[in-house]
Write an enzyme that holds these catalytic residues in place. Structure first.
Site, PDB file in Angstrom:
ATOM      1  N   HIS A 141       0.784  -1.240   0.000  1.00 24.28           N
ATOM      2  CA  HIS A 141       0.000   0.000   0.000  1.00 24.28           C
ATOM      3  C   HIS A 141       0.817   1.292   0.000  1.00 24.28           C
ATOM      4  O   HIS A 141       0.510   2.246   0.723  1.00 24.28           O
ATOM      5  CB  HIS A 141      -0.953   0.003   1.205  1.00 24.28           C
ATOM      6  CG  HIS A 141      -2.048  -1.020   1.112  1.00 24.28           C
ATOM      7  ND1 HIS A 141      -2.552  -1.492  -0.075  1.00 24.28           N
ATOM      8  CD2 HIS A 141      -2.767  -1.662   2.087  1.00 24.28           C
ATOM      9  CE1 HIS A 141      -3.508  -2.382   0.159  1.00 24.28           C
ATOM     10  NE2 HIS A 141      -3.657  -2.510   1.457  1.00 24.28           N
ATOM     11  N   HIS A 215      -9.913   2.127  -0.031  1.00 25.98           N
ATOM     12  CA  HIS A 215      -9.830   1.002   0.902  1.00 25.98           C
ATOM     13  C   HIS A 215     -10.899   1.076   1.993  1.00 25.98           C
ATOM     14  O   HIS A 215     -10.651   0.720   3.149  1.00 25.98           O
ATOM     15  CB  HIS A 215      -8.425   0.968   1.509  1.00 25.98           C
ATOM     16  CG  HIS A 215      -7.978  -0.376   1.999  1.00 25.98           C
ATOM     17  ND1 HIS A 215      -8.620  -1.056   3.007  1.00 25.98           N
ATOM     18  CD2 HIS A 215      -6.952  -1.167   1.613  1.00 25.98           C
ATOM     19  CE1 HIS A 215      -7.998  -2.191   3.234  1.00 25.98           C
ATOM     20  NE2 HIS A 215      -6.979  -2.287   2.395  1.00 25.98           N
ATOM     21  N   GLU A 352     -11.501  -3.458  -3.219  1.00 26.77           N
ATOM     22  CA  GLU A 352     -10.455  -2.549  -3.692  1.00 26.77           C
ATOM     23  C   GLU A 352     -10.258  -2.788  -5.181  1.00 26.77           C
ATOM     24  O   GLU A 352      -9.572  -3.714  -5.587  1.00 26.77           O
ATOM     25  CB  GLU A 352      -9.159  -2.833  -2.941  1.00 26.77           C
ATOM     26  CG  GLU A 352      -9.278  -2.770  -1.434  1.00 26.77           C
ATOM     27  CD  GLU A 352      -8.154  -3.535  -0.749  1.00 26.77           C
ATOM     28  OE1 GLU A 352      -6.976  -3.296  -1.059  1.00 26.77           O
ATOM     29  OE2 GLU A 352      -8.447  -4.402   0.081  1.00 26.77           O
TER      30      GLU A 352
HETATM   31  C1  GLA Z   1      -5.402  -5.112   1.803  1.00 26.65           C
HETATM   32  C2  GLA Z   1      -4.503  -6.260   1.831  1.00 26.65           C
HETATM   33  C3  GLA Z   1      -4.702  -6.979   3.107  1.00 26.65           C
HETATM   34  C4  GLA Z   1      -4.472  -6.070   4.262  1.00 26.65           C
HETATM   35  C5  GLA Z   1      -5.361  -4.891   4.196  1.00 26.65           C
HETATM   36  C6  GLA Z   1      -5.044  -3.923   5.298  1.00 26.65           C
HETATM   37  O1  GLA Z   1      -6.689  -5.509   1.664  1.00 26.65           O
HETATM   38  O2  GLA Z   1      -4.662  -7.117   0.726  1.00 26.65           O
HETATM   39  O3  GLA Z   1      -3.872  -8.074   3.155  1.00 26.65           O
HETATM   40  O4  GLA Z   1      -3.167  -5.611   4.228  1.00 26.65           O
HETATM   41  O5  GLA Z   1      -5.204  -4.279   2.938  1.00 26.65           O
HETATM   42  O6  GLA Z   1      -4.957  -4.523   6.523  1.00 26.65           O
END
Ligand code: GLA
Length: 388
Positions: A141, A215, A352
């Site tokens: 991220h 997100h 997402e």
């Molecule tokens: C995304 C990732 C997850 C986790 C979340 C935040 O969805 O794919 O594995 O890291 O973000 O916790």
């Protein structure tokens, strides 16, 4: 904004479009409409001394979206249930503090590269780049201070498309290890047809990977209503990207048929999440990228979610090739959020929309490289309604 703007389309095209979405209001909808508004207010001050602002967007039907310019975070989204009662359907915190302490990307605008890049390394045009490793052995991220942790320039907007906020940010060459200055503009729009549209636009002066997403963690029964296992999810994807033990795609696209990943006809999140399946075991639930069945470029319907008790529905359309369906597997009861709600495993889910994880290291995946002179454009629309 006047009432005539609610149905700007006319004729057969409009009828076809409207008939596709049972969630959309009909002409005979008895709901009383008011003028949509966008209001800016102070929300807090960062340790750096920078002020954070809250933008409250309210549409003509009373749906309300709250966004802050720190991280482009969606901090609240109130939609109506079958009986017309509003509830906040996203997880988060009551004040800025919660987001600063430790937030698992609640409501975040994620970039420069959403999802994982294996070992925080990639090579582009012969040059090797190193990113911070912040998730097991991988980069996640956008790094230690990704786009979810910076203050965006934010301007309210109110035009024929709806009320909104235009967020802009310039990510400097080398920031979090990524090449090139990147100018990003993200527009959040709340329409009078209960759609939350996100338009992403970016340009760069050097080639760079880019993968932006939203997100938000949804719980259509309402924030704090417990787990989301009863939500019925339909994903228009014949394939998904299986992952290794660190959640990096193996590179193959696997058929969902006969697996717990087959959401094509719609199934409750809880139906198969506990199945003895190696992929589910690795992620502790769903945390996988689904390969959307696209028939060409442009905005296409990707996911529909129905929460049977409240009747609330969410439809996601996107221009992206994939969607990371995440079921809040890492929520472990250590976070207390809005209204004192303790967030436990599977108390929210994320959709997402994005390119596939680790694309910079996966030559067979659609490219995530933005080159100078080109534009990165992406659009995702979440539409909220109620099932009959
Ligand atoms: C995304 C990732 C997850 C986790 C979340 C935040 O969805 O794919 O594995 O890291 O973000 O916790």
């Amino acid at each position: 904004m006047n009432r005539t703007r609610i149905f700007p389309l006319r004729g057969v095209g409009a009828a076809l479009l409207l008939s596709q979405f049972s969630c959309m209001p009909r002409d005979n909808n008895p709901e009383r409409l008011t003028k949509a508004t966008v209001v800016r207010a102070p929300f807090g001050v960062l340790p750096s001394g920078d002020s954070v602002h809250l933008f409250t967007l309210t549409n003509a039907r009373g749906v309300e979206l709250r966004v802050i310019d720190y991280g482009g975070l969606v901090i609240s989204l109130k939609t109506k249930d079958r009986a017309g009662a509003l509830a906040d359907i996203v997880l988060g915190f009551d004040s800025l503090d919660g987001y600063l302490k430790s937030s698992p990307y609640f409501g975040a605008l994620v970039g420069r590269y959403a999802n994982r890049i294996a070992k925080g390394r990639f090579t582009l045009d012969g040059a090797a780049y190193t990113l911070a490793v912040n998730n097991g052995p991988n980069a996640l991220h956008g790094g230690l201070r990704g786009f979810d942790k910076v203050v965006w320039r934010a301007e309210p907007k109110d035009d024929s498309t709806g009320v909104g906020v235009v967020l802009s940010y310039t990510s400097r060459d080398g920031e979090e290890g990524y090449p090139g200055n990147l100018n990003v503009r993200v527009t959040y729009t709340l329409t009078d047809r209960n759609a939350f549209a996100i338009d992403y636009l970016a340009t760069a002066d050097k080639a760079t990977p880019i993968n932006l997403t939203q997100h938000s963690y949804f719980n259509l029964a309402g924030d704090g209503a417990g787990d989301v296992l009863g939500h019925v999810v339909a994903i228009d994807a014949d394939r998904y990207t299986p992952v290794d033990t660190t959640l990096i795609p193996t590179g193959t696209l696997e058929d969902v048929a006969g697996t717990p990943f087959d959401f094509r006809r719609g199934s409750a999140i809880g139906d198969h999440i506990g199945d003895a399946n190696e992929q589910l075991r690795r992620a502790g639930g769903y945390d996988h990228n689904f390969v959307l069945n696209r028939t060409g470029p442009g905005l296409q319907h990707a996911v529909r979610v129905v929460e049977p008790k409240s009747g609330r529905t969410l439809d996601a359309e996107t221009t992206e090739p994939g969607v990371q369906f995440y079921t809040g597997n890492f929520l472990d009861g250590t976070i207390t959020g809005k209204g004192g709600h303790v967030y436990k495993r599977r108390n929210g889910f994320c959709l997402e929309t994005q390119h596939f994880p680790d694309s910079p290291n996966q030559p067979s995946f659609p490219s995530t490289i933005l080159r100078p002179g080109a534009e990165y454009r992406s659009r995702t629309v979440y539409t909220f309604g109620v099932a009959p």
